[in-house]
Motif scaffolding. Structure first.
Motif, short mmCIF file in Angstrom:
data_model
loop_
_atom_site.label_atom_id
_atom_site.label_comp_id
_atom_site.label_asym_id
_atom_site.label_seq_id
_atom_site.Cartn_x
_atom_site.Cartn_y
_atom_site.Cartn_z
N LEU A 75 4.40 -0.32 7.58
CA LEU A 75 2.97 -1.03 7.43
C LEU A 75 2.04 -0.22 8.34
O LEU A 75 2.21 0.04 9.37
N ILE A 76 0.88 0.20 7.51
CA ILE A 76 -0.29 0.93 8.49
C ILE A 76 -1.42 0.34 8.16
O ILE A 76 -1.56 -0.48 6.93
N ALA A 77 -2.31 -0.03 8.92
CA ALA A 77 -3.86 -0.42 8.59
C ALA A 77 -4.78 0.18 9.67
O ALA A 77 -4.43 0.96 10.43
N GLY A 78 -6.08 0.03 9.56
CA GLY A 78 -6.97 0.25 10.22
C GLY A 78 -7.18 -0.42 11.25
O GLY A 78 -6.69 -1.44 11.38
N HIS A 79 -8.17 -0.32 12.30
CA HIS A 79 -8.52 -1.27 13.44
C HIS A 79 -8.85 -2.41 12.98
O HIS A 79 -9.50 -2.67 11.80
N GLY A 80 -8.36 -3.58 13.51
CA GLY A 80 -8.68 -4.96 13.32
C GLY A 80 -7.66 -5.31 11.96
O GLY A 80 -8.12 -6.34 11.37
N PHE A 81 -6.60 -4.58 11.68
CA PHE A 81 -5.67 -5.01 10.55
C PHE A 81 -6.66 -4.84 9.50
O PHE A 81 -6.43 -5.93 8.50
N THR A 82 -7.44 -3.88 9.05
CA THR A 82 -8.27 -3.64 7.78
C THR A 82 -7.23 -2.85 6.82
O THR A 82 -6.59 -1.98 7.27
N SER A 83 -7.36 -3.08 5.47
CA SER A 83 -6.94 -2.28 4.53
C SER A 83 -5.22 -2.08 4.76
O SER A 83 -4.97 -0.88 4.78
N PRO A 84 -4.64 -3.32 5.04
CA PRO A 84 -3.20 -2.88 5.33
C PRO A 84 -2.38 -2.51 3.97
O PRO A 84 -2.69 -3.04 3.00
N GLU A 85 -1.46 -1.83 4.13
CA GLU A 85 -0.54 -1.12 2.92
C GLU A 85 0.76 -0.85 3.48
O GLU A 85 0.93 -0.36 4.57
N ARG A 86 1.77 -0.79 2.86
CA ARG A 86 3.16 -0.39 2.80
C ARG A 86 3.46 0.70 2.29
O ARG A 86 2.88 1.08 0.93
#
Length: 519
Positions: A452-463
């Motif tokens: 799981l990766i995402a931007g700051h603040g858990f934005t646009s999470p994707e596996r």
């Protein structure tokens, strides 16, 4: 209590007629001296002060393990003890452990020996498990096990019983990137167990020593702590001094040691994120995952490297033919409670050729081929299910436990594992970044997985696709293909007592709850 003291010959009332007669008989002058009376020293105006030397003497005799007989009381071998102080310490522990927890503080005031015996952890652990030693404002919290802060999900703590206190310890990973080093810990709060009606709570956060705090039970397996003197958390040099101190304690380095600006930014964000929650925190219980003989390795807690975010704590658990790594602590990108990695145990990767590992493009090609295979299997499974019963909803991606496609994959995986070598060479592909270069150069087996990766603040999470690498029973790794990054995980070997999940259903419910809180 006075009657018990008179019969046993301890405490302020020691004028026991039986004991006095026995003493005179041993001296051989029972008929030439006056016998002791039943009058208590306090009733006779003695004030109870005459027993202090005997308390100290008894405490010295019990110090070495089993009590030694008093010189004046030495008699024939095998005689019955005339005082409770002459009983073996382990027997006293059993006796005190069976008493109501609310009576133990009073018992500790009887004499030095009792107080010393009552510092045994076994007594208080039993009391805490049964919930009988709690003051009124402590509810029914169980003090053993592991807990996670709900508001500040970068902390993990475990309570312990130390004599007449319950201490909440914050467990911290070792300094980045040394995942094999032991955990660090420091006290968060301390609860005094000497009061019956209310718990005296001390906040131990900060650098100015213990200060006034408060604890409140929210509901089962959840409680909150509050500091009433947050000025004790502040430093004279302001936030800049606090940040440098935090950086030195949490990261083992100074700001000048960190040259990468992006890493400096992430560390500063983490400091701001954690320091705003030093006033009031709510904690929820964490269960350790249940284990099965079919598990790849023993599940549990692991320390893992996460690039510029430093070390974090991840819980590895097994669910059929899937393994999940759930974050117990988090960072500004991926919060605690989220599933950081998922391993597909039905799809091992054949990477025996060391050259395939060195070439990142070749490794990516192999992983992407397996990813496409997984997608086809999911589509076929959904299609079969629709043909069998169109009214039923389609299966979730990657298959649930007990799914038909998973059973077929299980047999394939089992035969593949049987043929896999005990160990095979391993090296990171050229271009993959690792915080820890001291990773093992051999591994047991590799599997396809997603991270799981995402931007700051858990934005646009994707596996995204990746490679799970099993090194041994206590270490594994994960290659994040999209990030060209490698994370190394090492098992936490702290013994968390009474933290095992009571059932598989309870553990799954706990995982669901912490993920919903993070979301």
């Amino acid at each position: 209590m006075a009657v018990c003291a008179r019969l046993c010959g301890v405490g302020p009332a020691r004028g026991c007629r039986r004991r006095g007669a026995a003493r005179e008989q041993r001296r051989g002058g029972a008929g030439d001296s006056e016998p002791d009376t039943d009058t208590d020293p306090e009733e006779a105006g003695g004030g109870g002060g005459g027993g202090s030397e005997e308390d100290e003497e008894a405490a010295e005799r019990i110090e070495g393990g089993r009590p030694l007989p008093h010189p004046a009381e030495a008699g024939p071998a095998g005689r019955a003890p005339l005082s409770i102080l002459e009983l073996p310490p382990e027997l006293l522990v059993q006796i005190f452990g069976s008493l109501p927890g609310t009576d133990l503080p009073s018992l500790a005031r009887v004499c030095t020996t009792f107080r010393r015996i009552l510092r045994t952890d076994t007594i208080w652990r039993r009391r805490c498990r049964e919930g009988t030693a709690r003051p009124e404002n402590m509810g029914s919290v169980k003090t053993c096990g592991s807990w996670r802060s709900q508001e500040c999900p970068v902390e993990m703590f475990m309570p312990s019983v130390d004599g007449l206190f319950i201490i909440g310890w914050m467990y911290l990973p070792p300094h980045d990137p040394h995942v094999d080093d032991p955990m660090r810990f420091k006290p968060l709060f301390r609860i005094h167990l000497m009061e019956r009606k209310a718990a005296t709570v001390e906040c131990m956060y900060g650098h100015k020593g213990p200060h006034n705090g408060h604890i409140q039970i929210v509901k089962k397996d959840e409680f909150s702590t509050k500091c009433n003197q947050t000025d004790h958390h502040r430093m004279s040099g302001g936030r800049q001094e606090e940040f440098r101190t935090w950086l030195r304690e949490e990261w083992g380095r100074t700001l000048e040691d960190i040259f990468h600006e992006h890493m400096q930014e992430l560390i500063l964000m983490k400091f701001i994120y954690t320091s705003q929650y030093d006033n009031c925190l709510t904690y929820r219980r964490i269960y350790l995952p249940p284990s099965s003989p079919d598990d790849l390795i023993k599940p549990g807690l692991f320390k893992g490297t996460y690039g510029s975010h430093g070390l974090e704590i991840v819980m590895l658990s097994f669910h059929g033919k899937k393994a999940k790594g759930t974050k117990i602590t988090g960072d500004p990108n991926i919060p605690a409670g989220q599933q950081t990695v998922e391993i597909d145990l039905a799809h091992p990767l054949h990477l025996a050729d060391i050259e395939n590992l060195r070439d990142f493009s070749e490794l990516s090609r192999i992983v992407l081929e397996v990813q496409e295979q997984v997608r086809r299997e999911e589509q076929e499974q959904e299609h079969r299910q629709e043909e069998e019963d169109p009214s039923q909803p389609a299966a979730k991606p990657l298959g649930g436990e007990g799914a038909e496609g998973e059973d077929t994959a299980a047999g394939t995986e089992g035969s593949t594992q049987d043929k896999a070598p005990a160990s095979q060479p391993f090296v990171l592909p050229i271009g993959v970044i690792s915080r820890n270069e001291d990773y093992p150069r051999t591994c047991r087996i590799c599997y396809y997985g997603t991270g799981l990766i995402a931007g700051h603040g858990f934005t646009s999470p994707e596996r995204t696709p990746g490679v799970f690498v099993l090194f041994d029973d206590d270490r594994f790794g994960f290659i994040w293909l999209d990030l060209k990054s490698f994370s190394l995980y090492s098992r936490i070997k702290v013994a968390f007592q009474n933290a095992d999940a009571p059932s598989r259903e309870a553990f799954d419910e706990m995982l669901k709850n912490i993920q919903s809180l993070a979301t």
